[in-house]
Write a protein that holds these residues in place. Structure first.
Motif, PDB file in Angstrom:
ATOM      1  N   LYS A  37       2.326   6.827   3.232  1.00 26.92           N
ATOM      2  CA  LYS A  37       3.625   6.574   2.604  1.00 26.92           C
ATOM      3  C   LYS A  37       3.912   5.079   2.563  1.00 26.92           C
ATOM      4  CE  LYS A  37       5.666  10.944   4.023  1.00 26.92           C
ATOM      5  NZ  LYS A  37       6.597  11.601   4.944  1.00 26.92           N
ATOM      6  N   ARG A  38       3.637   4.395   3.674  1.00 23.49           N
ATOM      7  CA  ARG A  38       3.868   2.942   3.713  1.00 23.49           C
ATOM      8  C   ARG A  38       2.974   2.239   2.691  1.00 23.49           C
ATOM      9  NH1 ARG A  38       2.897  -0.243   9.132  1.00 23.49           N
ATOM     10  NH2 ARG A  38       4.483   1.225   9.823  1.00 23.49           N
ATOM     11  N   ALA A  39       1.703   2.631   2.623  1.00 15.75           N
ATOM     12  CA  ALA A  39       0.781   2.003   1.675  1.00 15.75           C
ATOM     13  C   ALA A  39       1.271   2.196   0.240  1.00 15.75           C
ATOM     14  CB  ALA A  39      -0.627   2.570   1.852  1.00 15.75           C
ATOM     15  N   THR A  44       4.863   0.021  13.583  1.00 19.68           N
ATOM     16  CA  THR A  44       3.876   0.979  13.117  1.00 19.68           C
ATOM     17  C   THR A  44       4.162   2.404  13.535  1.00 19.68           C
ATOM     18  OG1 THR A  44       2.476   0.532  15.025  1.00 19.68           O
ATOM     19  CG2 THR A  44       2.020  -0.717  13.016  1.00 19.68           C
ATOM     20  N   ASN A  59       2.145   8.953   7.643  1.00 21.23           N
ATOM     21  CA  ASN A  59       3.145   7.876   7.620  1.00 21.23           C
ATOM     22  C   ASN A  59       2.585   6.599   7.011  1.00 21.23           C
ATOM     23  OD1 ASN A  59       5.176   9.449   8.761  1.00 21.23           O
ATOM     24  ND2 ASN A  59       4.548   8.933  10.837  1.00 21.23           N
ATOM     25  N   LEU A  60       1.357   6.263   7.366  1.00 25.34           N
ATOM     26  CA  LEU A  60       0.755   5.039   6.828  1.00 25.34           C
ATOM     27  C   LEU A  60       0.459   5.175   5.341  1.00 25.34           C
ATOM     28  CD1 LEU A  60      -1.459   4.138   9.874  1.00 25.34           C
ATOM     29  CD2 LEU A  60       0.392   2.734   8.939  1.00 25.34           C
ATOM     30  N   MET A  95       8.119  -5.310  10.977  1.00 24.96           N
ATOM     31  CA  MET A  95       7.599  -4.017  10.609  1.00 24.96           C
ATOM     32  C   MET A  95       6.936  -3.411  11.836  1.00 24.96           C
ATOM     33  SD  MET A  95       4.424  -3.221   8.015  1.00 24.96           S
ATOM     34  CE  MET A  95       5.250  -3.997   6.675  1.00 24.96           C
ATOM     35  N   THR A 119      -2.447  -2.153   5.935  1.00 27.12           N
ATOM     36  CA  THR A 119      -1.943  -0.794   6.095  1.00 27.12           C
ATOM     37  C   THR A 119      -3.042   0.217   5.805  1.00 27.12           C
ATOM     38  OG1 THR A 119       0.306  -1.479   5.557  1.00 27.12           O
ATOM     39  CG2 THR A 119      -0.195   0.857   5.309  1.00 27.12           C
ATOM     40  N   ARG A 155       7.396   5.446  14.705  1.00 25.68           N
ATOM     41  CA  ARG A 155       8.834   5.723  14.654  1.00 25.68           C
ATOM     42  C   ARG A 155       9.470   5.256  15.963  1.00 25.68           C
ATOM     43  NH1 ARG A 155       6.322  10.266  16.241  1.00 25.68           N
ATOM     44  NH2 ARG A 155       7.391  11.577  17.747  1.00 25.68           N
ATOM     45  N   LYS A 164      -0.712  -4.689   2.361  1.00 27.52           N
ATOM     46  CA  LYS A 164      -1.199  -3.400   1.851  1.00 27.52           C
ATOM     47  C   LYS A 164      -2.607  -3.115   2.362  1.00 27.52           C
ATOM     48  CE  LYS A 164      -2.853  -2.885  -2.336  1.00 27.52           C
ATOM     49  NZ  LYS A 164      -3.005  -2.772  -3.804  1.00 27.52           N
ATOM     50  N   SER A 199       4.334   2.580  -0.692  1.00 21.37           N
ATOM     51  CA  SER A 199       5.512   1.718  -0.898  1.00 21.37           C
ATOM     52  C   SER A 199       5.111   0.260  -1.080  1.00 21.37           C
ATOM     53  CB  SER A 199       6.500   1.863   0.266  1.00 21.37           C
ATOM     54  OG  SER A 199       6.052   1.179   1.420  1.00 21.37           O
ATOM     55  N   GLN A 200       3.915  -0.094  -0.616  1.00 22.96           N
ATOM     56  CA  GLN A 200       3.398  -1.452  -0.778  1.00 22.96           C
ATOM     57  C   GLN A 200       2.574  -1.589  -2.059  1.00 22.96           C
ATOM     58  OE1 GLN A 200       1.386  -1.498   3.031  1.00 22.96           O
ATOM     59  NE2 GLN A 200       2.957  -2.853   3.917  1.00 22.96           N
TER      60      GLN A 200
END
Length: 101
Positions: A64-66, A3, A61-62, A1, A43, A5, A40, A68-69
């Motif tokens: 969105k990642r959080a 952090t 972006n983070l 993973m 993140t 792009r 999570k 998704s987690q």
């Protein structure tokens, strides 16, 4: 993973210093992996850090990642409250990018 792009700083580092790029990526992957703290939670911590540092895109972006987690909007909001507590108004202004659509 990773952090960021791939076309951002990581892409530039890969092009200019590929061995360093690999070392940085390996270290990042080790740090963000599940451990005593969940991925999570880590993140959300990165989100708070980006809010405090004024990195709007990173916050978005983070967040969105959080999500998704499995992070809830309440968890993201509490993370932003911590950014406010630790960094004042600039942290919460930048942190609001977590709710950007």
């Amino acid at each position: 993973m990773t952090t960021s792009r791939p076309g951002g700083w990581q892409g530039m580092l890969q092009k200019g210093a590929p061995q360093l790029s690999k070392q940085v990526a390996d270290l990042q992957n080790m740090i963000v992996a599940e451990g005593a703290l969940s991925a999570k939670t880590k993140t959300l911590m990165m989100l708070m850090g980006d809010a405090l540092l004024g990195h709007s895109e990173g916050v978005a972006n983070l967040a969105k990642r959080a999500r998704s987690q499995g992070a809830s909007e309440a968890e993201i909001a509490e993370t932003l409250a911590m950014a406010f507590l630790m960094g004042g108004l600039p942290g919460i202004v930048t942190g609001c990018n977590a709710f950007r659509e």
